[in-house]
Design a protein around this motif. Structure first.
Motif, PDB file in Angstrom:
ATOM      1  N   UNK A   1      26.259  -5.249   5.362  1.00  0.00           N
ATOM      2  CA  UNK A   1      27.274  -6.146   5.940  1.00  0.00           C
ATOM      3  C   UNK A   1      27.245  -6.072   7.464  1.00  0.00           C
ATOM      4  N   UNK A   2      26.995  -4.885   7.980  1.00  0.00           N
ATOM      5  CA  UNK A   2      26.997  -4.692   9.429  1.00  0.00           C
ATOM      6  C   UNK A   2      25.728  -5.234  10.078  1.00  0.00           C
ATOM      7  N   UNK A   3      24.591  -5.067   9.407  1.00  0.00           N
ATOM      8  CA  UNK A   3      23.297  -5.354  10.020  1.00  0.00           C
ATOM      9  C   UNK A   3      22.516  -6.352   9.156  1.00  0.00           C
ATOM     10  N   UNK A   4      22.434  -7.615   9.557  1.00  0.00           N
ATOM     11  CA  UNK A   4      21.764  -8.633   8.734  1.00  0.00           C
ATOM     12  C   UNK A   4      20.256  -8.418   8.606  1.00  0.00           C
ATOM     13  N   UNK A   5      19.642  -7.594   9.477  1.00  0.00           N
ATOM     14  CA  UNK A   5      18.196  -7.366   9.377  1.00  0.00           C
ATOM     15  C   UNK A   5      17.870  -6.146   8.531  1.00  0.00           C
ATOM     16  N   UNK A   6      18.879  -5.494   7.986  1.00  0.00           N
ATOM     17  CA  UNK A   6      18.658  -4.336   7.119  1.00  0.00           C
ATOM     18  C   UNK A   6      18.722  -4.784   5.664  1.00  0.00           C
ATOM     19  N   UNK A   7      17.743  -4.354   4.867  1.00  0.00           N
ATOM     20  CA  UNK A   7      17.714  -4.706   3.453  1.00  0.00           C
ATOM     21  C   UNK A   7      17.572  -3.438   2.616  1.00  0.00           C
ATOM     22  N   UNK A   8      18.120  -3.472   1.414  1.00  0.00           N
ATOM     23  CA  UNK A   8      18.008  -2.338   0.496  1.00  0.00           C
ATOM     24  C   UNK A   8      17.909  -2.861  -0.920  1.00  0.00           C
ATOM     25  N   UNK A   9      16.859  -2.432  -1.642  1.00  0.00           N
ATOM     26  CA  UNK A   9      16.637  -2.864  -3.027  1.00  0.00           C
ATOM     27  C   UNK A   9      16.341  -1.632  -3.870  1.00  0.00           C
TER      28      UNK A   9
END
Length: 704
Positions: free
Chosen positions: A445-453
């Motif tokens: 939510x804070x960082x749009x360039x961070x992804x986690x799957x």
């Protein structure tokens, strides 16, 4: 407190390459304006805007911060942004909502890699700007050299309105002592004891008078292009009034035709007051910016059938609309940073998010101060043009529009770059897995360039970001701030997959489902696509008379799903064009399911037949090194499969620009320090994707 009006409001950002002095400029602005009573120092971790522990430890800006202050008759909302390329998304989202910018350059290093990036971002969003050449008291400072680089490397049109009196530290023959104001033609010398608050205005020294006259003539001649009145006065050999010079400077700056250029040393407070004056004189208020455009998702244009275009002017009379550009997660309630473009919003209001077709509550409004809410800053209502923090929304994300429920509008969202690097983490037990999932959602939510799957088979979670530093900071937050027990694996590159040639294939469906025989044939063409930024471009070239609309829709939806699902290597597809050429049916059994199956088979056959290619991210690496180590760096770049694109001598240092695969640059900062005995510097940014070596492709199942 200055009365807040649209005319006197300035929403500006400070942007630059890392270590050019952005945060120091911001701190000095706060001190000079009276918003803070002492000057924070980056090296000591005492700055107002860099208040995160990681920022204080590393001495860099990671998260954009907003501060507000008054200067003369203006009220300034200022966003201090990161300079490191890993956090370029922070710059992207800030420039999307700002009206103007101050771009800072180091007088020693000049235009650097990230300088070019932030300049392009400002061009993309049409943000007028002024430039500030900082650090003129440093060894190797070169004002004129940097001025020329702005023209040559950025395609800028700088117009110097101040020049330095001397350059370099105190021990050189002609050290930096002050600045010459080319508009007033006066020398300004700043008092060290007052940290730049007090300054003396005097006549220009005789030894500098000729040089100052040349620079002033250059400024005036440039402004002739934008003012007939100035040109007529010049032809009549009449003096040019100072108010007219300022007027033309402002008009040309707002039209993005020029960039007023100032100079100084923020660390010693020299020239920062003139930057603040330039912000007031030359950068736009919300009234100077065009009305924002969006679309109404619930109303169609009668001519085109597309959603109706809506506009909102920068005034309180138009219906309320705002853009969410940043979210700071909190355990009690998230802080939503928004830019209000039109209308008014009061506490305890209900707003609409038409893009997601939901309503949100706004329980509180706060003025912003760095990353924390100002305890004294809660306000009853906010109007057009302002930047504030909302508390209450729960479901909106960065880039969403909030608006008056009776007047829906969706503004252009914020586009963020794709991730280039991944790292696997795994929790040590089931309890940690749940906590890890919650923390990762908060970070997303804070960082749009961070992804986690999460991979359910292995139990590992793959986190992806913009670079090694980005992932390192995420890892530190999980381990240190959130006290999670997780195992962290080495980073890996985010590859892409494309094809090397065009091919046409046919996919067929001959299946019995529920006792019924299904039949479909789908013909596709797949080919490389270098003309579009879209990963996969889908084109429907099926003759309308050959298939019904339902069957065509089924094919296109299946192709879209396959394009988004990854290639043979499981990495995302890129630079691909897929054309649906047509299909065959039978009287019975040719339904949507059959055509979806045939489309899927045709897509997979085509990928294999079109010569799959694995693409690897290549970085633009910029190295600054003393000449003695130039050869060592060149040899090292060649060993890393890199290509040198440009070398340039800047004062006593050599600048090397090279294109190097990202996989070869893991841990490069340590290698760079070793090669130069700690005297070199390096920065990198994504450049492009290029074919990876065949052995890398084979490792991921690509054998062509």
């Amino acid at each position: 407190m200055t009365k807040r009006t649209l005319e006197t409001l300035r929403n500006i950002g400070v942007i630059a390459h890392i270590d050019a002095g952005k945060t120091t400029v911001t701190e000095r602005m706060l001190y000079l304006s009276g918003a803070s009573h002492k000057v924070g120092q980056v090296d000591k971790g005492t700055t107002i805007t860099d208040d995160d522990p990681e920022e204080a430890d590393r001495g860099i800006t990671i998260y954009s911060a907003c501060v507000t202050f008054d200067w003369n008759k203006s009220h300034v909302n200022l966003l201090d942004t990161p300079g490191h390329v890993d956090f370029t998304a922070e710059v992207e989202r800030c420039l999307r909502v700002l009206d103007g910018a101050v771009v800072v350059f180091s007088a020693r290093e000049g235009v650097e890699a990230q300088s070019e990036t932030v300049w392009r971002q400002a061009n993309k969003y049409g943000v007028p700007r002024i430039a500030f050449i900082n650090k003129l008291d440093r060894e190797g400072a070169g004002f004129e050299r940097v001025f020329n680089e702005l023209n040559r490397r950025l395609g800028a049109t700088p117009v110097a309105i101040s020049i330095p009196y001397g350059q370099g530290p105190e021990h050189v023959e002609n050290p930096f002592r002050g600045i010459i104001d080319l508009i007033e033609m006066k020398l300004l010398t700043f008092d060290k004891e007052s940290l730049g608050k007090q300054f003396e205005v005097s006549e220009i020294p005789e030894e500098m008078l000729d040089e100052a006259q040349v620079w002033r003539e250059t400024m005036i001649e440039k402004l002739y292009e934008y003012s007939n009145e100035m040109m007529e006065l010049a032809l009549q050999e009449e003096p040019i009034p100072i108010p007219l010079i300022r007027k033309v400077l402002r008009e040309a700056t707002l039209a993005m035709q020029i960039q007023p250029l100032l100079c100084g040393s923020a660390l010693h407070g020299i020239g920062v007051q003139t930057v603040l004056n330039a912000v007031e004189h030359y950068l736009p208020s919300p009234l100077d910016r065009p009305a924002v455009k969006g679309f109404n998702p619930f109303q169609k244009d009668k001519k085109t059938g597309e959603p109706a275009i809506e506009e909102r002017g920068p005034n309180n009379e138009d219906p309320f609309c705002a853009l969410v550009f940043k979210i700071i997660p909190e355990r009690t309630a998230d802080n939503y940073w928004v830019r209000v473009y039109s209308g008014e919003l009061k506490q305890n209001s209900r707003v609409s998010n038409p893009g997601k077709e939901l309503k949100e509550n706004v329980s509180q409004l706060w003025q912003l101060r760095a990353s924390k809410k100002n305890p004294q800053g809660q306000i009853e209502k906010v109007g057009a043009g302002d930047i504030v923090c909302l508390i209450g929304p729960r479901h909106s994300i960065t880039g969403d529009t909030l608006c008056d429920p009776k007047h829906p509008i969706v503004l252009e969202a914020i586009e963020f770059p794709k991730t280039v690097i991944s790292m696997a983490i795994e929790p040590e037990n089931t309890a940690e897995r749940k906590k890890l999932g919650e923390m990762l959602e908060m970070l997303k939510r804070q960082d749009p360039t961070f992804q986690a799957v999460e991979n359910e088979e292995t139990g590992q979670t793959l986190i992806s970001g913009m670079g090694e530093l980005h992932l390192d900071i995420i890892k530190n937050r999980l381990l240190r701030d959130f006290k999670l027990n997780v195992k962290v694996h080495k980073p890996r590159v985010s590859y892409r997959e494309t094809v090397s040639k065009a091919t046409e294939t046919v996919g067929e469906c001959h299946r019995i489902v529920g006792g019924a025989q299904l039949f479909a044939k789908v013909k596709l063409r797949i080919e490389p696509n270098t003309e579009s930024d879209k990963p996969v471009t889908l084109i429907n070239a099926c003759p309308p008379e050959s298939l019904s609309a339902d069957l065509v829709t089924a094919v296109m939806e299946q192709l879209k799903a396959k394009g988004e699902g990854g290639g043979l290597s499981s990495f995302p597809l890129s630079k691909l064009k897929v054309t649906f050429l047509g299909g065959e049916t039978r009287e019975e059994g040719s339904n949507e399911m059959a055509f979806s199956i045939a489309a899927s088979e045709a897509f997979e056959h085509a990928l294999r037949a079109a010569g799959p290619v694995l693409l690897e991210p290549v970085m633009k690496l910029q190295i600054t090194t003393p000449e003695d180590y130039y050869g060592d760096f060149v040899n090292d770049i060649q060993k890393r499969r890199g290509m040198i694109s440009e070398t340039e001598q800047r004062g006593e240092v050599t600048v090397i620009e090279a294109h190097v695969p990202l996989v070869e640059l893991f841990g490069y900062s340590d290698s760079m320090r070793s090669l130069s005995q700690g005297r070199g510097g390096a920065s990198m940014q994504p450049h492009e994707y290029q074919p990876a070596p065949p052995e890398v492709g084979r490792e991921y199942g690509i054998t062509s």
